[in-house]
Write an enzyme that holds these catalytic residues in place. Structure first.
Site, PDB file in Angstrom:
ATOM      1  N   LYS A 113       0.854  -1.231   0.256  1.00 21.50           N
ATOM      2  CA  LYS A 113       0.129   0.044  -0.152  1.00 21.50           C
ATOM      3  C   LYS A 113       0.729   1.264  -0.041  1.00 21.50           C
ATOM      4  O   LYS A 113       0.450   2.227  -0.553  1.00 21.50           O
ATOM      5  CB  LYS A 113      -0.931  -0.004   1.134  1.00 21.50           C
ATOM      6  CG  LYS A 113      -2.094  -0.850   1.053  1.00 21.50           C
ATOM      7  CD  LYS A 113      -3.301  -0.704   2.053  1.00 21.50           C
ATOM      8  CE  LYS A 113      -4.407  -1.716   1.492  1.00 21.50           C
ATOM      9  NZ  LYS A 113      -5.550  -1.500   2.366  1.00 21.50           N
ATOM     10  N   LYS A 196      -5.139  -9.619  -5.998  1.00 20.80           N
ATOM     11  CA  LYS A 196      -6.356 -10.113  -5.563  1.00 20.80           C
ATOM     12  C   LYS A 196      -7.475  -9.109  -5.726  1.00 20.80           C
ATOM     13  O   LYS A 196      -7.185  -7.939  -5.809  1.00 20.80           O
ATOM     14  CB  LYS A 196      -6.379  -9.989  -3.777  1.00 20.80           C
ATOM     15  CG  LYS A 196      -5.902  -8.843  -3.141  1.00 20.80           C
ATOM     16  CD  LYS A 196      -6.004  -8.979  -1.807  1.00 20.80           C
ATOM     17  CE  LYS A 196      -6.382  -7.345  -1.117  1.00 20.80           C
ATOM     18  NZ  LYS A 196      -6.944  -7.247   0.156  1.00 20.80           N
ATOM     19  N   LYS A 199     -11.200  -3.647  -2.824  1.00 20.98           N
ATOM     20  CA  LYS A 199     -12.199  -2.609  -2.721  1.00 20.98           C
ATOM     21  C   LYS A 199     -11.274  -1.378  -3.599  1.00 20.98           C
ATOM     22  O   LYS A 199     -12.089  -0.819  -4.200  1.00 20.98           O
ATOM     23  CB  LYS A 199     -12.464  -2.137  -1.461  1.00 20.98           C
ATOM     24  CG  LYS A 199     -13.182  -3.054  -0.553  1.00 20.98           C
ATOM     25  CD  LYS A 199     -13.774  -2.308   0.665  1.00 20.98           C
ATOM     26  CE  LYS A 199     -13.886  -3.285   1.945  1.00 20.98           C
ATOM     27  NZ  LYS A 199     -12.862  -3.365   2.608  1.00 20.98           N
TER      28      LYS A 199
HETATM   29  N1  AQP Z   1      -9.629 -11.082  -2.594  1.00 16.29           N
HETATM   30  C1  AQP Z   1      -9.922 -11.617  -1.647  1.00 16.29           C
HETATM   31  N2  AQP Z   1     -10.156 -12.960  -1.404  1.00 16.29           N
HETATM   32  C2  AQP Z   1     -10.275 -13.577  -0.213  1.00 16.29           C
HETATM   33  N3  AQP Z   1     -10.510 -12.669   0.677  1.00 16.29           N
HETATM   34  C3  AQP Z   1     -10.258 -11.431   0.855  1.00 16.29           C
HETATM   35  N4  AQP Z   1     -10.370 -10.326   1.806  1.00 16.29           N
HETATM   36  C4  AQP Z   1     -10.434  -9.143   0.981  1.00 16.29           C
HETATM   37  N5  AQP Z   1      -9.991  -9.323  -0.172  1.00 16.29           N
HETATM   38  C5  AQP Z   1     -10.131 -10.620  -0.358  1.00 16.29           C
HETATM   39  C6  AQP Z   1     -10.853 -10.548   3.142  1.00 16.29           C
HETATM   40  O1  AQP Z   1     -11.867  -9.769   3.464  1.00 16.29           O
HETATM   41  C7  AQP Z   1     -11.462  -9.195   4.612  1.00 16.29           C
HETATM   42  C8  AQP Z   1     -11.742  -7.604   4.318  1.00 16.29           C
HETATM   43  O2  AQP Z   1     -11.003  -7.032   5.136  1.00 16.29           O
HETATM   44  P1  AQP Z   1     -10.716  -5.520   5.292  1.00 16.29           P
HETATM   45  O3  AQP Z   1     -11.801  -4.731   4.772  1.00 16.29           O
HETATM   46  O4  AQP Z   1      -9.801  -5.147   6.593  1.00 16.29           O
HETATM   47  O5  AQP Z   1      -9.320  -5.340   4.236  1.00 16.29           O
HETATM   48  P2  AQP Z   1      -8.792  -5.654   2.939  1.00 16.29           P
HETATM   49  O6  AQP Z   1      -8.190  -7.035   3.338  1.00 16.29           O
HETATM   50  O7  AQP Z   1      -7.515  -4.845   2.848  1.00 16.29           O
HETATM   51  O8  AQP Z   1      -9.742  -5.963   1.930  1.00 16.29           O
HETATM   52  P3  AQP Z   1     -10.044  -4.916   0.541  1.00 16.29           P
HETATM   53  O9  AQP Z   1     -11.095  -5.442  -0.108  1.00 16.29           O
HETATM   54  O10 AQP Z   1      -8.609  -5.436  -0.145  1.00 16.29           O
HETATM   55  O11 AQP Z   1     -10.037  -3.522   0.821  1.00 16.29           O
HETATM   56  P4  AQP Z   1      -8.840  -2.516   0.515  1.00 16.29           P
HETATM   57  O12 AQP Z   1      -8.919  -2.197  -0.967  1.00 16.29           O
HETATM   58  O13 AQP Z   1      -9.757  -1.178   1.285  1.00 16.29           O
HETATM   59  O14 AQP Z   1      -7.535  -2.690   1.207  1.00 16.29           O
HETATM   60  C9  AQP Z   1     -10.472  -9.850   5.289  1.00 16.29           C
HETATM   61  O15 AQP Z   1     -10.738 -10.937   6.107  1.00 16.29           O
HETATM   62  C10 AQP Z   1      -9.394 -10.320   4.003  1.00 16.29           C
HETATM   63  O16 AQP Z   1      -8.502 -10.941   4.081  1.00 16.29           O
END
Ligand code: AQP
Length: 333
Positions: A113, A196, A199
């Site tokens: 990030k 992956k 969001k």
């Molecule tokens: N692509 C993915 N496949 C499986 N699991 C996923 N998770 C996220 N992306 C995938 C799981 O969803 C939860 C979300 O946690 P979060 O909102 O704290 O942040 P994150 O992991 O950083 O998710 P994003 O969607 O990628 O958000 P941004 O873009 O904001 O960083 C966790 O349990 C994660 O493992």
């Protein structure tokens, strides 16, 4: 008492996506059968991106609404917003004193990030994110943490911190285990199957729970695959198609080999059309229920307030235990 589970998601978008759903939320719901479950919208984590205030308000409620719509049941789970339980930030401060600078610098999510956001977007809160996450988990004596594969390293840090504090001060923390389901641990971006689904990824690459059916169909039909035509699961040679097969199997409850058999002799067009139907049909009731909660903010806020009240009591108990062990003098009354 049943073993305890804690997990959270950030309110960083209006909608969760299929990766969030299949990687974590499905397990959150299933674990309600066997565990004492505690789930949070981790809004403090989202502050490092300086979201627009109205967007943060909307997304915090929308995220909770999607948890409820997916099957998190407030009669069986504690559901709350992280900032309503100030003990999270307090314990994070304490744990920061046990976290090595080098150790935190090695977290791949921070490296990814910060590389993406550049020096201006890289702040101390992004750096200490995993320490706050450790506090989220350790406050509740969670034994299991259902997350996707991307969170495994943060879970390892949480375990290390718990063991480090326990080694110096006695048995204070429960050391948690990751609960990661291999088949759906990582759902990939539809446009870039080497990344992956995220969001913060490009809009064409994600399927959002709150997407309109026609948007979902379009995204699936334009998902990147390969130059072949055979519907066959091969993560190395056909990563885009393998990702679509994983999604198909997880949402339909059918095995990948059954799905391969169904599409023998047919092309990717037929497969994508059928997958679009499966996804649309699966998400429709969740979307409808989530919109229902979003349109009833008072009811939603009341569920979250109840959850926070109970969560604060558990969290304060842990914090007192920590302060006591560390020699922090508590107020007389
Ligand atoms: N692509 C993915 N496949 C499986 N699991 C996923 N998770 C996220 N992306 C995938 C799981 O969803 C939860 C979300 O946690 P979060 O909102 O704290 O942040 P994150 O992991 O950083 O998710 P994003 O969607 O990628 O958000 P941004 O873009 O904001 O960083 C966790 O349990 C994660 O493992």
């Amino acid at each position: 008492m049943s073993p305890r589970v804690f997990s959270g998601m950030q309110p960083t978008a209006d909608s969760l996506h299929l990766g969030n759903y299949l990687g974590a939320l499905v397990q959150w719901v299933a674990l309600q059968e066997t565990h004492d479950t505690i789930y949070a919208v981790v809004d403090l984590h989202a502050l490092n991106e300086h979201p627009e205030p109205e967007a943060l308000r909307r997304r915090t409620r929308a995220t909770a609404a999607q948890f409820l719509a997916a099957g998190v049941d407030p009669a069986r789970s504690l559901l709350f917003v992280q900032s309503h339980v100030p003990q999270h930030a307090e314990l994070a401060w304490v744990l920061g004193g046990f976290t090595g600078f080098g150790e935190a610098s090695r977290m791949t999510q921070f490296k990814d990030k910060s590389a993406k956001q550049g020096e201006r977007g890289t702040n101390v809160a992004l750096f200490t994110y995993p320490v706050l996450m450790a506090a989220d988990i350790l406050l509740y004596d969670a034994e299991a943490v259902p997350v996707g594969e991307d969170q495994r390293q943060h879970l390892e840090l949480t375990r290390d911190l718990a063991q480090r504090v326990n080694a110096s001060y006695g048995d204070i923390f429960t050391v948690p285990e990751p609960h990661i389901i291999k088949a759906t641990a990582k759902i990939y971006d539809l446009q870039d199957p080497s990344s992956k689904m995220s969001k913060s990824g490009g809009p064409g690459g994600i399927i959002e729970i709150l997407d309109e059916p026609k948007v979902i169909s379009k995204r699936i039909r334009s998902a990147v695959t390969d130059a072949e035509t055979e519907v066959r699961f091969d993560e190395r040679l056909k990563p885009g198609l393998a990702n679509l097969l994983t999604i198909y199997s997880a949402l339909s409850g059918r095995s990948i080999s059954d799905i391969e058999d169904d599409f023998a002799g047919k092309g990717y067009g037929d497969f994508k059309g059928a997958l679009a139907d499966v996804v649309v049909e699966f998400l429709a009731p969740i979307r409808e229920a989530a919109l229902g909660w979003i349109e009833s903010p008072d009811k939603l806020d009341s569920v979250l307030a109840d959850g926070a009240e109970k969560a604060r009591m558990i969290a304060q108990g842990t914090l007192e235990r920590v302060y006591d062990a560390l020699g922090v003098v508590r107020p007389a009354h």
